[in-house]
Design an enzyme around this catalytic site. Structure first.
Site, PDB file in Angstrom:
ATOM      1  N   ASN A 148      -8.316  19.009   7.220  1.00 10.74           N
ATOM      2  CA  ASN A 148      -7.143  18.374   6.626  1.00 10.74           C
ATOM      3  C   ASN A 148      -7.615  17.116   5.912  1.00 10.74           C
ATOM      4  OD1 ASN A 148      -4.719  17.119   6.066  1.00 10.74           O
ATOM      5  ND2 ASN A 148      -4.202  16.682   8.214  1.00 10.74           N
ATOM      6  N   LYS A 197      -6.044  15.157   4.049  1.00 13.42           N
ATOM      7  CA  LYS A 197      -5.002  14.122   3.917  1.00 13.42           C
ATOM      8  C   LYS A 197      -4.999  13.561   2.481  1.00 13.42           C
ATOM      9  CE  LYS A 197      -5.276  13.360   8.827  1.00 13.42           C
ATOM     10  NZ  LYS A 197      -5.048  12.491   9.968  1.00 13.42           N
ATOM     11  N   HIS A 202       3.063  18.152  10.404  1.00 12.41           N
ATOM     12  CA  HIS A 202       2.004  17.221  10.821  1.00 12.41           C
ATOM     13  C   HIS A 202       2.657  15.911  11.272  1.00 12.41           C
ATOM     14  CE1 HIS A 202      -1.360  14.458  10.702  1.00 12.41           C
ATOM     15  NE2 HIS A 202      -2.142  15.523  10.835  1.00 12.41           N
ATOM     16  N   GLU A 261       2.003  12.942  10.761  1.00 12.64           N
ATOM     17  CA  GLU A 261       2.161  11.914   9.721  1.00 12.64           C
ATOM     18  C   GLU A 261       3.387  12.210   8.841  1.00 12.64           C
ATOM     19  OE1 GLU A 261      -1.894  12.057   8.321  1.00 12.64           O
ATOM     20  OE2 GLU A 261      -2.531  11.168  10.210  1.00 12.64           O
ATOM     21  N   GLU A 318      -1.801  18.636  18.379  1.00 15.47           N
ATOM     22  CA  GLU A 318      -2.424  17.365  17.998  1.00 15.47           C
ATOM     23  C   GLU A 318      -1.716  16.219  18.715  1.00 15.47           C
ATOM     24  OE1 GLU A 318      -4.623  17.703  13.984  1.00 15.47           O
ATOM     25  OE2 GLU A 318      -2.557  17.151  13.584  1.00 15.47           O
ATOM     26  N   GLY A 363      -7.032  10.263  14.367  1.00 16.42           N
ATOM     27  CA  GLY A 363      -7.625   9.172  13.589  1.00 16.42           C
ATOM     28  C   GLY A 363      -7.986   7.952  14.416  1.00 16.42           C
ATOM     29  N   SER A 370      -9.367  13.593  16.352  1.00 19.77           N
ATOM     30  CA  SER A 370     -10.721  13.016  16.492  1.00 19.77           C
ATOM     31  C   SER A 370     -11.779  14.051  16.865  1.00 19.77           C
ATOM     32  CB  SER A 370     -10.711  11.854  17.495  1.00 19.77           C
ATOM     33  OG  SER A 370      -9.854  10.823  17.028  1.00 19.77           O
TER      34      SER A 370
HETATM   35  P1  PGA Z   1      -8.472  13.245  12.810  1.00 17.15           P
HETATM   36  O1  PGA Z   1      -7.128  13.891  12.208  1.00 17.15           O
HETATM   37  O2  PGA Z   1      -9.467  14.365  13.010  1.00 17.15           O
HETATM   38  O3  PGA Z   1      -8.907  12.241  11.801  1.00 17.15           O
HETATM   39  O4  PGA Z   1      -8.090  12.648  14.121  1.00 17.15           O
HETATM   40  C1  PGA Z   1      -6.637  15.143  12.643  1.00 17.15           C
HETATM   41  C2  PGA Z   1      -5.369  15.475  11.888  1.00 17.15           C
HETATM   42  O5  PGA Z   1      -4.542  14.600  11.663  1.00 17.15           O
HETATM   43  O6  PGA Z   1      -5.134  16.646  11.498  1.00 17.15           O
END
Ligand code: PGA
Length: 264
Positions: free
Chosen positions: A13, A15, A103, A105, A175, A181, A221
């Site tokens: 992803n 982003k 997601h 976000e 998640e 993140g 992560s």
């Molecule tokens: P990350 O993000 O691996 O940077 O923690 C995962 C995601 O949001 O899909």
């Protein structure tokens, strides 16, 4: 179908990173590094921003790369006066095979609730694109031990009314919001606990075929060094990778969690 007979899937992803030139460069680096055996061992997918999809499509189709690709979001509508939105139909025309729905976000910054996410999953199905439905609890819920109830509630509301045959083809990404993140990865046992509960709930509500067939990813992560322990869990079929998917070496390292020789 056991955990080992569901083909693993690793999705990057990206982003809001990589303009279309940068996206081409990253896709080329992946194409250069990934080998036939990597694609035999796992479905490997990138999820660029909308503005890079056409470029990534052209490269993947032109060079006949086995890399899958898709989008990070879609509209719940197929067309109409929805300024700034992108429909499943448009994504399907660009050859997208996958799309994220819900997601954290999007839920946090665009106030998407489970009803909207469910409508987006429906829109993906109408466009014949595989939805990757994202669920997971925030930190305060985890601290109070409420992760199962919270995550299964999201799952129930987002998958309400979908027939077994459709759900079996879906992908669910667990998640935990506190692990996205942050460098704060869930322990493999914590991730397994929720992923097993997700599979059990899908079997109970949508039937065993759906429960056995659905692929469940862990996200939050994920890095090359923690991927092997995550993938050793029986109900985890792959990973949704954010930050580490922006580096070709790290992303390939994650895809090769069994070691290069084990994928031959
Ligand atoms: P990350 O993000 O691996 O940077 O923690 C995962 C995601 O949001 O899909």
């Amino acid at each position: 179908m056991t955990g080992r007979s569901r083909k693993p899937l690793v999705a990057g992803n990206w982003k809001m990173h990589n303009n279309h030139f940068e996206a081409i460069a990253l896709t080329q680096r992946l194409a250069f590094t990934l080998q036939e055996r990597d694609f035999k061992a796992a479905d490997i997918v990138v999820l660029p921003p909308f503005t890079a999809l056409r470029s990534v499509q052209t490269l993947i189709e032109g060079d006949k790369l086995k890399l899958g690709y898709g989008a990070q979001d879609l509209s719940e509508h197929d067309d109409g006066p929805y300024t700034g939105d992108i429909s499943g139909r448009m994504l399907a025309k660009l050859g997208c095979q996958y799309v994220l729905a819900g997601h954290s976000e999007r839920r946090q910054y665009h106030h998407e609730d489970d009803a909207v996410v469910r409508a987006k999953v429906q829109a993906a199905v109408r466009a014949a694109i595989t939805p990757i439905l994202c669920v997971g609890e925030p930190l305060d819920v985890r601290q109070q031990g409420g992760q199962l109830g919270y995550t299964l509630g999201q799952l129930d509301r987002c998958l309400d009314g979908f027939p077994t045959a459709q759900v079996a083809e879906f992908i669910v990404a667990y998640e935990p919001v506190w692990a996205i993140g942050t460098g704060e990865v869930a322990t493999p046992e914590d991730a397994q606990e929720v992923c097993a509960a997700i599979r059990k709930r899908i079997s109970a509500v949508h039937g065993d075929e759906a429960g056995r067939g659905v692929r469940i990813l862990y996200g939050g992560s994920v890095k090359p060094d923690n991927m092997p322990a995550i993938m050793a869990q029986p109900d985890i079929d792959g990973a949704l990778v954010g930050g580490a998917s922006l580096d070709a070496g790290d992303f390939v390292g994650i895809c090769r969690y069994r070691g290069l020789s084990a994928t031959t």
